[in-house]
Design a protein around this motif. Sequence first.
Motif, short mmCIF file in Angstrom:
data_model
loop_
_atom_site.label_atom_id
_atom_site.label_comp_id
_atom_site.label_asym_id
_atom_site.label_seq_id
_atom_site.Cartn_x
_atom_site.Cartn_y
_atom_site.Cartn_z
N ILE A 46 -5.07 -6.68 3.50
CA ILE A 46 -5.48 -5.41 4.10
C ILE A 46 -4.28 -4.72 4.74
CG2 ILE A 46 -6.85 -4.40 5.97
CD1 ILE A 46 -9.02 -6.45 5.28
N ALA A 47 -3.45 -5.47 5.45
CA ALA A 47 -2.26 -4.89 6.09
C ALA A 47 -1.32 -4.29 5.05
CB ALA A 47 -1.54 -5.95 6.92
N ALA A 48 -1.15 -4.98 3.93
CA ALA A 48 -0.28 -4.46 2.87
C ALA A 48 -0.83 -3.16 2.30
CB ALA A 48 -0.14 -5.50 1.76
N ARG A 49 -2.14 -3.07 2.14
CA ARG A 49 -2.74 -1.84 1.63
C ARG A 49 -2.57 -0.68 2.61
NH1 ARG A 49 -4.71 -6.03 -0.58
NH2 ARG A 49 -5.46 -6.07 -2.70
N TRP A 50 -2.68 -0.97 3.90
CA TRP A 50 -2.46 0.08 4.91
C TRP A 50 -1.01 0.54 4.90
CZ3 TRP A 50 -5.57 3.30 7.03
CH2 TRP A 50 -6.90 2.98 7.22
N ARG A 51 -0.07 -0.39 4.71
CA ARG A 51 1.34 0.00 4.65
C ARG A 51 1.61 0.88 3.45
NH1 ARG A 51 1.99 -5.47 6.01
NH2 ARG A 51 2.56 -5.95 3.87
N MET A 52 0.90 0.66 2.35
CA MET A 52 1.12 1.43 1.13
C MET A 52 0.40 2.79 1.13
SD MET A 52 3.22 0.15 -0.93
CE MET A 52 2.84 1.21 -2.30
N LYS A 53 -0.44 3.05 2.12
CA LYS A 53 -1.23 4.27 2.13
C LYS A 53 -0.35 5.52 2.12
CE LYS A 53 -4.98 6.69 4.44
NZ LYS A 53 -4.70 7.81 3.63
N ALA A 54 0.69 5.55 2.93
CA ALA A 54 1.56 6.73 2.98
C ALA A 54 2.23 6.96 1.62
CB ALA A 54 2.61 6.57 4.08
N VAL A 55 2.70 5.90 1.00
CA VAL A 55 3.34 6.02 -0.31
C VAL A 55 2.33 6.50 -1.35
CG1 VAL A 55 4.48 4.73 -2.16
CG2 VAL A 55 5.07 4.29 0.22
N ASP A 57 -0.38 8.27 -0.79
CA ASP A 57 -0.70 9.68 -0.53
C ASP A 57 0.38 10.59 -1.08
OD1 ASP A 57 -3.04 8.90 0.67
OD2 ASP A 57 -2.28 9.13 2.73
N GLU A 58 1.65 10.21 -0.88
CA GLU A 58 2.76 11.01 -1.42
C GLU A 58 2.71 11.05 -2.94
OE1 GLU A 58 6.70 10.24 0.01
OE2 GLU A 58 5.94 9.76 2.00
N LEU A 59 2.39 9.93 -3.56
CA LEU A 59 2.30 9.88 -5.02
C LEU A 59 1.16 10.78 -5.51
CD1 LEU A 59 3.25 8.74 -7.70
CD2 LEU A 59 1.75 6.78 -7.31
N ASP A 60 0.04 10.77 -4.82
CA ASP A 60 -1.08 11.64 -5.19
C ASP A 60 -0.66 13.11 -5.12
OD1 ASP A 60 -2.84 9.58 -5.69
OD2 ASP A 60 -3.77 9.66 -3.70
N ASP A 61 0.05 13.48 -4.04
CA ASP A 61 0.52 14.86 -3.90
C ASP A 61 1.48 15.23 -5.03
OD1 ASP A 61 -0.99 15.09 -1.61
OD2 ASP A 61 0.72 14.75 -0.25
N LEU A 63 1.68 13.91 -8.06
CA LEU A 63 0.96 14.02 -9.33
C LEU A 63 0.11 15.30 -9.37
CD1 LEU A 63 -0.09 10.30 -9.88
CD2 LEU A 63 1.73 11.58 -11.04
N ASP A 64 -0.43 15.72 -8.24
CA ASP A 64 -1.16 16.99 -8.20
C ASP A 64 -0.23 18.16 -8.51
OD1 ASP A 64 -3.54 15.74 -7.59
OD2 ASP A 64 -3.39 16.11 -5.41
N ARG A 65 1.00 18.11 -7.97
CA ARG A 65 1.97 19.17 -8.26
C ARG A 65 2.36 19.17 -9.74
NH1 ARG A 65 6.32 17.82 -3.99
NH2 ARG A 65 7.63 18.84 -5.52
N VAL A 66 2.53 17.99 -10.32
CA VAL A 66 2.86 17.90 -11.75
C VAL A 66 1.73 18.48 -12.58
CG1 VAL A 66 3.23 16.29 -13.65
CG2 VAL A 66 4.45 15.97 -11.50
N ASP A 67 0.49 18.15 -12.23
CA ASP A 67 -0.67 18.70 -12.95
C ASP A 67 -0.71 20.22 -12.84
OD1 ASP A 67 -1.52 16.23 -13.83
OD2 ASP A 67 -3.00 15.97 -12.21
N ALA A 68 -0.42 20.75 -11.66
CA ALA A 68 -0.44 22.21 -11.47
C ALA A 68 0.63 22.88 -12.31
CB ALA A 68 -0.26 22.54 -9.98
#
Length: 75
Positions: A46-55, A57-61, A63-68
């Motif tokens: 669980i701690a590892a998943r929380w640490r990866m959340k910021a990364v 979220d940035e990846l989602d952003d 990929l959204d820009r690439v799609d746009a």
Amino acid sequence: MAHGYIDELEPLRPDTVADIATAHLLAPPVPGGGPDLDTGWHERGIAARWRMKAVSDELDDLLDRVDAIAARYGV
């Protein structure tokens, strides 16, 4: 199958695969054969998943820009 490497390999027949799977699933468990997990494995995961959340979220952003951009140019 496996031409040029091992000519004698032939795919397993479905009934052979079923026999192997059945034998594996019905075999009695080996005493002491399972992995010994420590008690903190869940919390560390669980701690590892929380640490990866910021990364993530940035990846989602990104990929959204690439799609746009792709949609703007009809790709």
